[in-house]
Write a protein that holds these residues in place. Structure first.
Motif, PDB file in Angstrom:
ATOM      1  N   TYR A 154       1.431  -4.511 -42.010  1.00 56.51           N
ATOM      2  CA  TYR A 154       2.806  -4.863 -42.643  1.00 56.51           C
ATOM      3  C   TYR A 154       3.900  -4.129 -41.504  1.00 56.51           C
ATOM      4  N   LYS A 155       3.560  -2.975 -40.982  1.00 59.35           N
ATOM      5  CA  LYS A 155       4.426  -2.390 -39.860  1.00 59.35           C
ATOM      6  C   LYS A 155       4.591  -3.166 -38.795  1.00 59.35           C
ATOM      7  N   SER A 156       3.527  -3.790 -38.355  1.00 56.47           N
ATOM      8  CA  SER A 156       3.639  -4.749 -36.988  1.00 56.47           C
ATOM      9  C   SER A 156       4.520  -6.023 -37.076  1.00 56.47           C
ATOM     10  N   THR A 157       4.415  -6.535 -38.523  1.00 57.87           N
ATOM     11  CA  THR A 157       5.304  -7.803 -39.029  1.00 57.87           C
ATOM     12  C   THR A 157       6.778  -7.066 -38.772  1.00 57.87           C
ATOM     13  N   LEU A 158       7.134  -5.990 -39.640  1.00 57.24           N
ATOM     14  CA  LEU A 158       8.249  -5.515 -39.584  1.00 57.24           C
ATOM     15  C   LEU A 158       9.029  -5.183 -38.165  1.00 57.24           C
ATOM     16  N   ASP A 159       8.074  -4.691 -37.245  1.00 60.60           N
ATOM     17  CA  ASP A 159       8.350  -4.631 -35.690  1.00 60.60           C
ATOM     18  C   ASP A 159       8.940  -5.609 -35.088  1.00 60.60           C
ATOM     19  N   GLN A 218      11.146 -20.310 -39.348  1.00 60.12           N
ATOM     20  CA  GLN A 218      11.795 -21.477 -39.252  1.00 60.12           C
ATOM     21  C   GLN A 218      11.120 -22.605 -39.977  1.00 60.12           C
ATOM     22  N   ASP A 219       9.753 -22.794 -39.732  1.00 62.91           N
ATOM     23  CA  ASP A 219       8.978 -23.744 -40.527  1.00 62.91           C
ATOM     24  C   ASP A 219       8.884 -23.345 -42.076  1.00 62.91           C
ATOM     25  N   TYR A 220       8.722 -22.245 -42.408  1.00 64.85           N
ATOM     26  CA  TYR A 220       8.904 -21.923 -43.852  1.00 64.85           C
ATOM     27  C   TYR A 220      10.168 -22.182 -44.320  1.00 64.85           C
ATOM     28  N   ILE A 221      11.255 -21.811 -43.719  1.00 61.30           N
ATOM     29  CA  ILE A 221      12.662 -22.348 -44.529  1.00 61.30           C
ATOM     30  C   ILE A 221      12.658 -23.646 -44.675  1.00 61.30           C
ATOM     31  N   ALA A 222      12.418 -24.244 -43.356  1.00 63.62           N
ATOM     32  CA  ALA A 222      12.553 -25.859 -43.630  1.00 63.62           C
ATOM     33  C   ALA A 222      11.574 -26.264 -44.508  1.00 63.62           C
ATOM     34  N   ARG A 223      10.502 -25.905 -44.827  1.00 67.71           N
ATOM     35  CA  ARG A 223       9.756 -26.410 -45.777  1.00 67.71           C
ATOM     36  C   ARG A 223      10.020 -25.887 -47.372  1.00 67.71           C
ATOM     37  N   CYS A 224      10.153 -24.809 -47.535  1.00 66.01           N
ATOM     38  CA  CYS A 224      10.576 -24.120 -48.697  1.00 66.01           C
ATOM     39  C   CYS A 224      11.793 -23.826 -49.327  1.00 66.01           C
ATOM     40  N   ARG A 225      12.701 -24.218 -48.188  1.00 63.20           N
ATOM     41  CA  ARG A 225      14.234 -23.887 -48.653  1.00 63.20           C
ATOM     42  C   ARG A 225      14.579 -22.415 -49.209  1.00 63.20           C
ATOM     43  N   GLN A 226      13.895 -21.393 -48.649  1.00 65.72           N
ATOM     44  CA  GLN A 226      14.109 -19.991 -48.789  1.00 65.72           C
ATOM     45  C   GLN A 226      13.111 -19.219 -47.700  1.00 65.72           C
ATOM     46  N   ALA A 227      13.629 -18.306 -47.578  1.00 65.36           N
ATOM     47  CA  ALA A 227      13.154 -17.105 -46.471  1.00 65.36           C
ATOM     48  C   ALA A 227      11.520 -16.740 -47.091  1.00 65.36           C
ATOM     49  N   PRO A 228      10.788 -16.682 -46.179  1.00 66.94           N
ATOM     50  CA  PRO A 228       9.433 -15.736 -46.512  1.00 66.94           C
ATOM     51  C   PRO A 228       9.395 -14.407 -46.892  1.00 66.94           C
ATOM     52  N   LEU A 229       8.598 -14.021 -47.723  1.00 66.35           N
ATOM     53  CA  LEU A 229       8.459 -12.592 -47.826  1.00 66.35           C
ATOM     54  C   LEU A 229       7.884 -12.120 -46.612  1.00 66.35           C
ATOM     55  N   ILE A 230       7.888 -10.615 -46.315  1.00 63.76           N
ATOM     56  CA  ILE A 230       7.397 -10.131 -45.203  1.00 63.76           C
ATOM     57  C   ILE A 230       5.701 -10.233 -45.248  1.00 63.76           C
ATOM     58  N   ARG A 231       5.305 -10.218 -46.459  1.00 69.56           N
ATOM     59  CA  ARG A 231       3.774 -10.233 -46.464  1.00 69.56           C
ATOM     60  C   ARG A 231       3.390 -11.789 -46.228  1.00 69.56           C
ATOM     61  N   GLU A 232       4.032 -12.684 -46.518  1.00 74.36           N
ATOM     62  CA  GLU A 232       3.769 -13.955 -46.484  1.00 74.36           C
ATOM     63  C   GLU A 232       3.606 -14.256 -44.932  1.00 74.36           C
ATOM     64  N   ILE A 233       4.922 -13.716 -43.900  1.00 71.06           N
ATOM     65  CA  ILE A 233       4.883 -13.831 -42.654  1.00 71.06           C
ATOM     66  C   ILE A 233       3.458 -13.069 -42.016  1.00 71.06           C
ATOM     67  N   GLN A 234       3.301 -11.791 -42.545  1.00 73.49           N
ATOM     68  CA  GLN A 234       2.106 -11.327 -42.106  1.00 73.49           C
ATOM     69  C   GLN A 234       0.909 -12.341 -42.135  1.00 73.49           C
ATOM     70  N   SER A 235       0.854 -12.538 -43.464  1.00 67.80           N
ATOM     71  CA  SER A 235      -0.481 -13.510 -43.708  1.00 67.80           C
ATOM     72  C   SER A 235      -0.617 -14.715 -42.924  1.00 67.80           C
ATOM     73  N   LYS A 255      16.783  -6.883 -49.973  1.00 74.11           N
ATOM     74  CA  LYS A 255      16.515  -8.326 -50.437  1.00 74.11           C
ATOM     75  C   LYS A 255      15.178  -8.901 -50.205  1.00 74.11           C
ATOM     76  N   HIS A 256      14.552  -9.145 -51.349  1.00 71.92           N
ATOM     77  CA  HIS A 256      12.872  -9.797 -50.979  1.00 71.92           C
ATOM     78  C   HIS A 256      12.830 -10.862 -50.007  1.00 71.92           C
ATOM     79  N   ARG A 257      13.746 -11.760 -50.020  1.00 70.11           N
ATOM     80  CA  ARG A 257      13.774 -12.940 -49.093  1.00 70.11           C
ATOM     81  C   ARG A 257      14.969 -12.913 -48.382  1.00 70.11           C
ATOM     82  N   GLY A 258      15.270 -11.789 -47.704  1.00 69.25           N
ATOM     83  CA  GLY A 258      16.518 -11.391 -47.126  1.00 69.25           C
ATOM     84  C   GLY A 258      16.452 -11.682 -45.278  1.00 69.25           C
ATOM     85  N   ILE A 259      16.031 -12.857 -44.801  1.00 67.99           N
ATOM     86  CA  ILE A 259      15.820 -13.186 -43.813  1.00 67.99           C
ATOM     87  C   ILE A 259      16.895 -14.570 -43.546  1.00 67.99           C
ATOM     88  N   GLN A 260      17.750 -14.384 -42.583  1.00 68.96           N
ATOM     89  CA  GLN A 260      18.442 -15.660 -42.226  1.00 68.96           C
ATOM     90  C   GLN A 260      18.344 -15.899 -40.738  1.00 68.96           C
TER      91      GLN A 260
END
Length: 83
Positions: free
Chosen positions: A40-45, A16-33, A62-67
């Motif tokens: 990576y698997k725990s992030t996906l889970d 939520q914070d990332y989308i509000a700040r950057c106007r796009q969804a984060p990558l899974i690796r960005e969420i992990q970090s 889709k790389h930034r496919g989180i809505q």
């Protein structure tokens, strides 16, 4: 109301914070970090759990496919008298 774990809440808040700040969804690796998740698997889970609970949608291939799913706010619900 859907119950989520503390770790899922951390991921949801980060997205939520990332989308509000950057106007796009984060990558899974960005969420992990950003959430300091070891794998990576725990992030996906956690993302899959949030999707099953209806709090976000993921677009396949889709790389930034989180809505985020818009949840109605408590003020949006209006009670009308029944005649």
């Amino acid at each position: 109301m859907t119950k989520i774990t503390v770790k899922q809440q951390l991921v949801l808040s980060y997205v939520q914070d990332y989308i509000a700040r950057c106007r796009q969804a984060p990558l899974i690796r960005e969420i992990q970090s950003g959430c300091q998740i070891a794998s990576y698997k725990s992030t996906l889970d956690r993302l899959n759990s949030l999707e099953r609970k209806g709090l976000l949608n993921r677009i396949p291939n889709k790389h930034r496919g989180i809505q985020l799913v818009d949840a109605p706010s408590p003020q949006a619900v209006v009670e009308a008298p029944v005649a």
